[in-house]
Write an enzyme that holds these catalytic residues in place. Structure first.
Site, PDB file in Angstrom:
ATOM      1  N   TYR A  52       0.824  -1.222   0.000  1.00 12.28           N
ATOM      2  CA  TYR A  52       0.000   0.000   0.000  1.00 12.28           C
ATOM      3  C   TYR A  52       0.858   1.273   0.000  1.00 12.28           C
ATOM      4  CZ  TYR A  52      -3.136   3.728   1.362  1.00 12.28           C
ATOM      5  OH  TYR A  52      -3.792   4.947   1.417  1.00 12.28           O
ATOM      6  N   LYS A  89       1.278   3.963  -3.145  1.00 11.81           N
ATOM      7  CA  LYS A  89       0.906   5.376  -3.022  1.00 11.81           C
ATOM      8  C   LYS A  89       2.113   6.269  -3.336  1.00 11.81           C
ATOM      9  CE  LYS A  89      -2.645   6.852  -1.865  1.00 11.81           C
ATOM     10  NZ  LYS A  89      -3.837   7.147  -2.682  1.00 11.81           N
TER      11      LYS A  89
HETATM   12  N1  LIG Z   1      -8.741   6.667   4.944  1.00 11.61           N
HETATM   13  C1  LIG Z   1      -7.590   7.249   5.280  1.00 11.61           C
HETATM   14  O1  LIG Z   1      -7.252   7.355   6.455  1.00 11.61           O
HETATM   15  C2  LIG Z   1      -6.695   7.801   4.201  1.00 11.61           C
HETATM   16  C3  LIG Z   1      -5.558   8.501   4.610  1.00 11.61           C
HETATM   17  C4  LIG Z   1      -4.716   9.016   3.641  1.00 11.61           C
HETATM   18  C5  LIG Z   1      -5.009   8.870   2.310  1.00 11.61           C
HETATM   19  N2  LIG Z   1      -6.101   8.191   1.926  1.00 11.61           N
HETATM   20  C6  LIG Z   1      -6.354   8.079   0.484  1.00 11.61           C
HETATM   21  O2  LIG Z   1      -7.611   8.673   0.221  1.00 11.61           O
HETATM   22  C7  LIG Z   1      -8.226   8.032  -0.881  1.00 11.61           C
HETATM   23  C8  LIG Z   1      -9.635   7.624  -0.495  1.00 11.61           C
HETATM   24  O3  LIG Z   1      -9.551   6.726   0.580  1.00 11.61           O
HETATM   25  P1  LIG Z   1     -10.823   6.294   1.421  1.00 11.61           P
HETATM   26  O4  LIG Z   1     -10.386   6.114   2.823  1.00 11.61           O
HETATM   27  O5  LIG Z   1     -11.954   7.180   1.113  1.00 11.61           O
HETATM   28  O6  LIG Z   1     -11.048   4.845   0.814  1.00 11.61           O
HETATM   29  P2  LIG Z   1     -12.372   4.180   0.261  1.00 11.61           P
HETATM   30  O7  LIG Z   1     -12.050   2.756   0.024  1.00 11.61           O
HETATM   31  O8  LIG Z   1     -13.523   4.497   1.134  1.00 11.61           O
HETATM   32  O9  LIG Z   1     -12.589   4.919  -1.126  1.00 11.61           O
HETATM   33  C9  LIG Z   1     -11.914   4.584  -2.277  1.00 11.61           C
HETATM   34  C10 LIG Z   1     -12.910   4.593  -3.418  1.00 11.61           C
HETATM   35  O10 LIG Z   1     -12.210   4.233  -4.605  1.00 11.61           O
HETATM   36  C11 LIG Z   1     -13.019   3.337  -5.315  1.00 11.61           C
HETATM   37  N3  LIG Z   1     -12.210   2.464  -6.143  1.00 11.61           N
HETATM   38  C12 LIG Z   1     -11.390   1.466  -5.737  1.00 11.61           C
HETATM   39  N4  LIG Z   1     -10.866   0.854  -6.791  1.00 11.61           N
HETATM   40  C13 LIG Z   1     -11.347   1.471  -7.892  1.00 11.61           C
HETATM   41  C14 LIG Z   1     -11.178   1.281  -9.274  1.00 11.61           C
HETATM   42  N5  LIG Z   1     -10.410   0.294  -9.748  1.00 11.61           N
HETATM   43  N6  LIG Z   1     -11.814   2.106 -10.116  1.00 11.61           N
HETATM   44  C15 LIG Z   1     -12.620   3.091  -9.649  1.00 11.61           C
HETATM   45  N7  LIG Z   1     -12.829   3.309  -8.355  1.00 11.61           N
HETATM   46  C16 LIG Z   1     -12.201   2.496  -7.490  1.00 11.61           C
HETATM   47  C17 LIG Z   1     -13.751   2.520  -4.279  1.00 11.61           C
HETATM   48  O11 LIG Z   1     -14.916   1.926  -4.816  1.00 11.61           O
HETATM   49  C18 LIG Z   1     -14.037   3.571  -3.226  1.00 11.61           C
HETATM   50  O12 LIG Z   1     -15.296   4.158  -3.431  1.00 11.61           O
HETATM   51  C19 LIG Z   1      -7.336   6.862  -1.270  1.00 11.61           C
HETATM   52  O13 LIG Z   1      -6.585   7.213  -2.394  1.00 11.61           O
HETATM   53  C20 LIG Z   1      -6.453   6.670  -0.052  1.00 11.61           C
HETATM   54  O14 LIG Z   1      -5.205   6.142  -0.425  1.00 11.61           O
HETATM   55  C21 LIG Z   1      -6.964   7.654   2.832  1.00 11.61           C
HETATM   56  C1  LIG Z   2      -2.761  -2.526  17.266  1.00 19.28           C
HETATM   57  C2  LIG Z   2      -4.243  -2.314  17.219  1.00 19.28           C
HETATM   58  C3  LIG Z   2      -4.744  -2.330  18.633  1.00 19.28           C
HETATM   59  O1  LIG Z   2      -5.910  -1.671  18.926  1.00 19.28           O
HETATM   60  C4  LIG Z   2      -4.591  -1.041  16.516  1.00 19.28           C
HETATM   61  C5  LIG Z   2      -4.454  -1.192  15.012  1.00 19.28           C
HETATM   62  C6  LIG Z   2      -4.873   0.080  14.354  1.00 19.28           C
HETATM   63  C7  LIG Z   2      -4.608   0.060  12.864  1.00 19.28           C
HETATM   64  C8  LIG Z   2      -5.621  -0.830  12.194  1.00 19.28           C
HETATM   65  C9  LIG Z   2      -4.614   1.496  12.335  1.00 19.28           C
HETATM   66  C10 LIG Z   2      -3.574   2.357  13.063  1.00 19.28           C
HETATM   67  C11 LIG Z   2      -3.125   3.421  12.092  1.00 19.28           C
HETATM   68  C12 LIG Z   2      -4.007   3.251  10.890  1.00 19.28           C
HETATM   69  C13 LIG Z   2      -3.514   3.783   9.543  1.00 19.28           C
HETATM   70  C14 LIG Z   2      -3.223   5.280   9.599  1.00 19.28           C
HETATM   71  O2  LIG Z   2      -4.240   5.989  10.269  1.00 19.28           O
HETATM   72  C15 LIG Z   2      -3.014   5.891   8.287  1.00 19.28           C
HETATM   73  C16 LIG Z   2      -3.387   5.293   7.127  1.00 19.28           C
HETATM   74  C17 LIG Z   2      -3.036   5.969   5.864  1.00 19.28           C
HETATM   75  C18 LIG Z   2      -4.065   5.823   4.798  1.00 19.28           C
HETATM   76  O3  LIG Z   2      -3.523   6.215   3.564  1.00 19.28           O
HETATM   77  C19 LIG Z   2      -4.687   4.469   4.709  1.00 19.28           C
HETATM   78  C20 LIG Z   2      -5.125   3.952   6.050  1.00 19.28           C
HETATM   79  C21 LIG Z   2      -4.000   3.948   7.068  1.00 19.28           C
HETATM   80  C22 LIG Z   2      -2.896   2.983   6.614  1.00 19.28           C
HETATM   81  C23 LIG Z   2      -4.566   3.534   8.453  1.00 19.28           C
HETATM   82  C24 LIG Z   2      -5.006   2.041   8.440  1.00 19.28           C
HETATM   83  C25 LIG Z   2      -5.361   1.500   9.826  1.00 19.28           C
HETATM   84  C26 LIG Z   2      -4.249   1.737  10.835  1.00 19.28           C
HETATM   85  C27 LIG Z   2      -3.014   0.937  10.470  1.00 19.28           C
END
Ligand SMILES: NC(=O)c1ccc[n+]([C@@H]2O[C@H](COP(=O)([O-])OP(=O)(O)OC[C@H]3O[C@@H](n4cnc5c(N)ncnc54)[C@H](O)[C@@H]3O)[C@@H](O)[C@H]2O)c1
Ligand SMILES: C[C@@H](CO)CCC[C@@H](C)[C@H]1CC[C@H]2[C@@H]3[C@H](O)C=C4C[C@@H](O)CC[C@]4(C)[C@H]3CC[C@]12C
EC number: 1.1.1.-
Length: 369
Positions: free
Chosen positions: A159, A163
């Site tokens: 992952y 990214k």
């Molecule tokens: N959730 C977090 O904490 C977090 C933190 C940092 C960055 N991000 C980034 O933010 C973005 C959104 O993440 P999220 O948490 O909303 O995840 P999410 O899984 O809720 O949303 C991702 C969306 O992308 C769509 N998708 C996946 N594969 C696809 C494909 N092949 N074609 C078209 N659509 C597709 C999914 O259906 C989904 O609706 C991602 O790029 C993720 O890397 C998320």
């Molecule tokens: C050790 C467990 C006891 O309670 C807790 C595990 C928690 C993990 C599942 C999450 C801790 C940190 C999270 C990640 C972080 O917040 C940032 C992220 C970046 C984003 O791009 C995708 C999601 C994630 C990797 C997020 C995923 C869940 C954690 C690893």
């Protein structure tokens, strides 16, 4: 009224627009971008809630499509002024294969860039992640760092690797000539751990707590800080970047911005308790019950079980060596780059963000209230 209709001339495309973040970006654009004429929402899985958005002044076009399919992406991008590329496969639990993660996150991003170049779309905003920086595989802390803080960004998990690769592609594409002869302007936003309404992992922790009789057990020392940012503020940053990218292309093109707001610096679990506590859960101090070495062992056992059981079914618990390492390594940001470059000020205060998230947990299906 006539004036605002006249001003509506922009076409935006949001990939992944039905995801957790994507939905907030879509709704925020409709509320806060008065120049919007058409909003294209592109996702593998379209949400039924899109229907209710189709009655407003902006044309909302739902496109069911796959970013890995170049022709589908090109068709969706054609004629758009701005692309906000949030689609991604967020998987740190071993649900998808590394190949699939690369296909969606890297090839999908390549397809979006090439579609912009071919069709003449000039502005591309990429949702990157704090994970492109760290925590790294060495477990080095990143303590309230900014976009210029030196850090050894080395990863092995698919992952963060995907990214990082995708972000690099987006930044390298800045300045490329698009169809029509003008330069492409790109930039990347790097959210830390996003929370708020619709956050699946918060949902999982809540249900786990209910199953355990209203308790969660502390596994991570309270001293480990994990950066968190409210989804509404991340969405707002996307809207602002998209809006300012044309006027400030020379300053913002090719830049990265961490996403930040006033959310407090806390451990992952203590932060979650800000919302789960008021919803009836409590965090039990269990350091004596579960020493860290035992957690490491459990995480390794989970990884082994996942591998052994894969031919039979998918075993993908929250705890694995990677998630334990991320949760157990300090990674927080402190920066004002977004404010300096495009005037970002969080739209939601910490109090608002907290209240909204608590309200969402309380109204969740199966909630204790
Ligand atoms: N959730 C977090 O904490 C977090 C933190 C940092 C960055 N991000 C980034 O933010 C973005 C959104 O993440 P999220 O948490 O909303 O995840 P999410 O899984 O809720 O949303 C991702 C969306 O992308 C769509 N998708 C996946 N594969 C696809 C494909 N092949 N074609 C078209 N659509 C597709 C999914 O259906 C989904 O609706 C991602 O790029 C993720 O890397 C998320
Ligand atoms: C050790 C467990 C006891 O309670 C807790 C595990 C928690 C993990 C599942 C999450 C801790 C940190 C999270 C990640 C972080 O917040 C940032 C992220 C970046 C984003 O791009 C995708 C999601 C994630 C990797 C997020 C995923 C869940 C954690 C690893």
């Amino acid at each position: 009224m006539a004036e605002s209709t006249e001003a509506r001339k922009l076409v935006y495309l949001v990939t992944g627009g039905c995801g957790f973040l994507g939905e907030h970006v879509v709704r925020m654009l409709l509320q806060r971008e008065p120049r919007l004429l058409e909003l294209r929402v592109f996702d593998l899985h379209l949400g039924p809630w899109l229907e209710e958005l189709k009655t407003g002044p902006v044309q909302v076009t739902a496109i069911q499509g796959d970013v890995t399919q170049a022709h589908e992406v090109t068709a969706a991008v054609a004629g758009a002024h701005v692309v906000i590329h949030t689609a991604g496969l967020v998987d740190v639990f071993g649900r998808a294969s590394p190949e699939t993660i690369y296909e969606v996150n890297v090839q999908g991003t390549k397809n979006v860039i090439e579609a912009c170049v071919q069709t003449g779309t000039r502005f591309l905003v990429y949702t990157s992640s704090m994970e492109v920086v760290g925590p790294n595989i060495k477990g080095h802390p990143f303590y309230r760092g900014n976009e210029d803080t030196p850090y050894e960004a080395v990863h092995s998990h698919p992952y963060p690797c995907s990214k990082a690769q995708a972000e690099r592609l987006v930044l390298e594409a800045n300045g490329r000539e698009v169809h029509g002869g003008l330069p492409l302007v790109t930039c990347a936003l790097r959210p830390t751990g996003i929370y708020g309404e619709g956050h699946q992992i918060m949902r999982d922790f809540y249900h786990q707590g209910l199953r355990l009789g209203g308790r969660l057990f502390r596994a991570i020392p309270a001293s480990v800080e994990h950066g968190r940012v409210y989804v509404g503020n991340v969405a707002w940053m996307h809207v602002l970047v998209a809006r300012e990218l044309e006027q400030r292309a020379a300053l913002m093109g090719g830049q990265v911005y961490f996403c930040y707001d006033e959310s407090p610096y806390k451990s992952y679990e203590d932060f979650n308790m800000e919302f789960l506590g008021p919803c009836g859960l409590r965090l039990v101090e269990s350091r004596l019950l579960v020493p860290y070495w035992l957690l490491v062992l459990l995480a390794a056992l989970n990884a082994l079980l996942q591998w052994l059981l894969r031919p039979l079914f998918l075993y993908a618990p929250l705890l694995n060596p990677y998630t334990l390492a991320v949760a157990n390594t300090t990674f927080t940001v402190s920066t004002d780059k977004a404010q300096r470059h495009f005037g970002y000020v969080p739209l939601f205060s910490w109090e608002d963000s907290r209240t909204r998230t608590i309200h969402w947990v309380q109204t969740m299906e199966g909630s204790a209230r």
